[in-house]
Write a protein that holds these residues in place. Structure first.
Motif: not given
Length: 541
Positions: A152, A158, A172
Motif C-alpha cells: 500500500a 504514489i 490509494y
C-alpha cells in the motif's frame, strides 16, 4: 604584412568579378532561394487515446494486524465497482505529439484523419463538428487495473509507483479503526495530468465496510467520467448473451442496461456466434435509448470472381459446379477449398483458394493445350475432393487418436486397483493374519473381510471393463484384443493401403511413362506410341 595585403587584394578581385552578377543577375530572397513556399508542413496535433486507472491497497493506520486483510480487500471492492468503466471524457486534452506549421500551406498538405490543429479543435469545442465518440479525441478509452498484491503506497511514494505501472489515474488511501465497530476510510484519486488529487471520506461499520463502499464508488465514477451520462438498453429478441461493443469496447451481454454511458453519438456492434454482426450508431446526446435488434442467421458466405485464358472453362469449387468463365462475384461458402478449371483440349488446372466472409476472392488460370489424362499420370491427381494421400493421412490421424484412447483406458484400468490400495489390506496370508489380530472379535473380522472383498471385486470388474476397451500388448501378457487396440491396427492397415494405392511410376520417380493418347505434342512412328523416360516427360510438361 605582405600576406595580409595579398589577402585583401584577392578578396577585392573576387568582389569585383561578382559585381556584374549582382547587377544583371536575378536576386532571390532567402525564402525563395530555399523554396519555402514549395516545402511546407501543416500544424499537426495528435492526442492520447487511452488512459489507465490503477487501484492500490489502502494503508492500515490502526496498528491492528487482525484487520490487515481489509487493505487488499478494499482495493478489490473498488475494482469491482469501477471495472465496468470503459470510456471517460476530458475537454482539456493532453497532446501526444505536436508538429508546428512550416511554410505556406497548400491543398496537398492538409492534415489527415485523426490529426488536429488549433482551428479544427476550436470548431470542435464550439460544436461545429458533429463527430461520433470514436472519432472525437475528447472521448478516451479507460483501462482499469487492480494491484492488490502491491504494498500500500503512501503520499510520498504514489508518484514513482504510478510511473512504474504507467498509471494516468491512481486510487490509494488509508483506513483506521475507531472504537470497537467503526472504520474511517480516506480514499484519494490522483491524476497525472496536472498532479491534482481529490479526496473521498467515509465512515462505516467494521462488519459492513465492504457493502457500504457504494457511495464512494459512485463519487469516483462521476469524477472519472467527466460528463453527463445516459442510459442505454440493448435487447436481441430471443438471442440472449449476445456481446455488445461500444466504440470498440466490450460493455456486456444482452439483455443489457447501462446507466453510465457518456452522452454522444456512439458506434455499436452486437455479435453472437452463428449470427450476422449488427453494426450501427446510437445517439445519446438528448436522452436514453433502447435498441431492440433482430439478429439474422450467419450465412457464412463470401464472393469469388473467376477468369481464365482462354475463357469458357468450366469451374468447380470442390465438387460444386459454379459455371463457365468469366464468373463475377459468385456467392460461395467460406473456408479453404480447391478450384478446378476444365476446358476441352486443355489440361485441367487446379488452385487452392481461401474464401473469406464478406470479401471478394479472385482466381485466374492460364490453361495449356493438352490432354488431362496423359498429363496427370499420378493417381493422386484424380479429380476427387479427397485423394488417396488424404485418406492415408486421415487414417494415420485415426491411429494416433485410438492410441490416445488405448493409453487413457489402460490408465483408468490401473487406477481402479491403485484407488483401493489404502482400503484393501487383505491381499495375502500376512494381511489376513494382521486383520484377524487387529479385530476385537470374530464378527468384526468377518465384516471387515467381506467389505474388503466387495471393494476388491468392484475394482476387478472396473479393471476388466477398461482393459476390454483398451486391449493390451507386452512381453509378458502378449497381445490381448480390445476396442482401441483393434481400431489402431485397422487404421494402420488403412494408412498403408491408401498410401500404396496412391503410388505409381511418377511418385517413385522410376520407370517410363507410356503415352496412351496422341495429343498434338507427341510424335508417332509407324503407328507406335512413343515411350518417354519420366525425366523427359516431366521436363516437357
Amino acid at each position: 604584412m605582405r600576406s595580409g595585403a595579398c589577402k585583401r587584394i584577392s578578396a577585392l578581385v573576387v568582389l569585383l568579378s561578382l559585381f556584374p552578377l549582382a547587377i544583371f543577375g536575378p536576386v532571390y530572397g532567402i525564402d525563395e532561394y530555399y523554396r519555402f513556399q514549395e516545402l511546407s508542413s501543416p500544424e499537426r496535433i495528435q492526442f492520447e487515446k487511452e488512459r489507465k486507472l490503477c487501484i492500490f491497497p489502502l494503508r492500515n493506520l490502526s496498528g491492528d494486524k487482525n484487520i490487515d486483510f481489509y487493505s487488499a480487500g478494499y482495493a478489490s471492492v473498488l475494482y469491482s465497482g469501477l471495472k465496468s468503466l470503459v470510456q471517460v471524457y476530458d475537454e482539456s486534452l493532453i497532446p501526444k505529439s505536436i508538429q508546428y506549421a512550416y511554410g505556406t500551406q497548400t491543398e496537398s498538405t492538409r492534415i489527415r484523419e485523426g490529426e488536429w490543429d488549433a482551428k479544427k479543435l476550436e470548431k470542435l469545442r464550439k460544436g461545429e463538428y458533429n463527430l461520433t465518440t470514436s472519432r472525437d479525441p475528447r472521448y478516451l478509452s479507460l483501462k482499469v487495473q487492480p494491484y492488490e498484491g502491491e504494498v500500500a503506497p503512501d503520499e510520498g511514494f504514489i508518484i514513482p509507483v504510478s510511473r512504474k505501472f504507467d498509471c494516468f489515474y491512481a486510487i490509494y488511501g488509508e483506513f483506521e479503526k475507531k472504537g470497537t465497530d467503526e472504520i474511517r476510510i480516506q480514499i484519494r484519486l490522483r491524476s497525472s495530468k496536472d498532479g491534482s488529487k481529490k479526496e473521498f471520506s467515509h465512515k462505516t461499520s467494521v462488519r459492513r465496510s465492504y457493502q457500504e463502499l457504494g457511495s464512494i464508488i459512485e463519487e469516483l465514477r462521476k469524477t472519472l467520467l467527466g460528463k453527463t451520462t445516459q442510459t442505454l438498453s440493448v435487447k436481441t429478441s430471443q438471442q440472449y448473451d449476445s456481446l455488445v461493443f461500444l466504440d470498440g469496447n466490450y460493455i456486456g451481454k444482452t439483455p443489457l442496461r447501462r446507466t453510465d454511458i457518456l452522452a454522444g453519438v456512439h458506434d455499436v456492434r452486437v455479435t453472437k456466434n452463428g449470427f450476422e454482426d449488427w453494426i450501427g450508431q446510437v445517439d445519446l446526446r438528448e436522452g436514453p435509448k433502447e435498441l431492440n435488434i433482430p439478429l439474422e442467421k450467419d450465412k457464412k458466405e463470401g464472393l469469388i470472381t473467376v477468369t481464365s485464358e482462354p475463357s469458357g472453362a468450366k469451374v468447380y469449387l470442390g465438387s460444386e459446379y459454379l459455371g463457365t468463365t468469366p464468373l463475377e462475384k459468385v456467392p460461395v461458402k467460406t473456408g479453404w477449398n480447391r478450384i478446378r478449371f476444365s476446358l476441352d483440349e486443355y489440361v485441367d488446372k487446379f488452385k487452392g483458394v481461401e474464401i473469406k466472409k464478406g470479401e471478394v476472392t479472385e482466381a485466374f488460370a492460364k490453361l495449356r493445350l493438352g490432354d488431362s489424362v496423359s498429363y496427370y499420370k499420378n493417381k493422386k491427381y484424380l479429380f476427387l475432393d479427397h485423394t488417396y494421400d488424404d485418406f492415408a493421412v486421415y487414417s494415420l490421424y485415426g491411429t494416433l487418436f485410438f492410441y490416445a484412447g488405448y493409453y487413457y483406458f489402460n490408465y483408468r484400468a490401473d487406477q481402479a486397483f491403485e484407488s483401493i490400495r489404502p482400503t484393501v489390506t487383505v491381499t495375502n496370508l500376512v494381511g489376513l493374519e494382521s486383520l484377524a489380530q487387529s479385530s476385537p472379535n470374530q464378527q468384526t473380522f468377518f465384516m471387515s473381510y467381506l467389505y474388503q472383498e466387495h471393494v476388491y471385486r468392484h475394482a476387478r470388474s472396473e479393471f476388466n471393463y477398461y482393459r476390454s476397451l483398451s486391449g493390451n500388448f507386452g512381453r509378458r501378457t502378449g497381445v490381448q484384443g480390445g476396442l482401441m487396440l483393434d481400431a489402431m491396427g485397422l487404421m494402420l492397415a488403412l494408412t498403408v493401403t491408401f498410401y500404396a494405392l496412391g503410388l505409381d511410376s511418377e511418385t517413385v520417380e522410376v520407370g517410363t511413362a507410356p503415352v496412351k493418347t496422341v495429343p498434338s505434342y507427341v510424335k508417332v512412328y509407324d503407328n507406335q506410341y512413343e515411350m518417354e523416360s519420366f525425366a523427359k516427360f516431366k521436363m516437357r510438361f
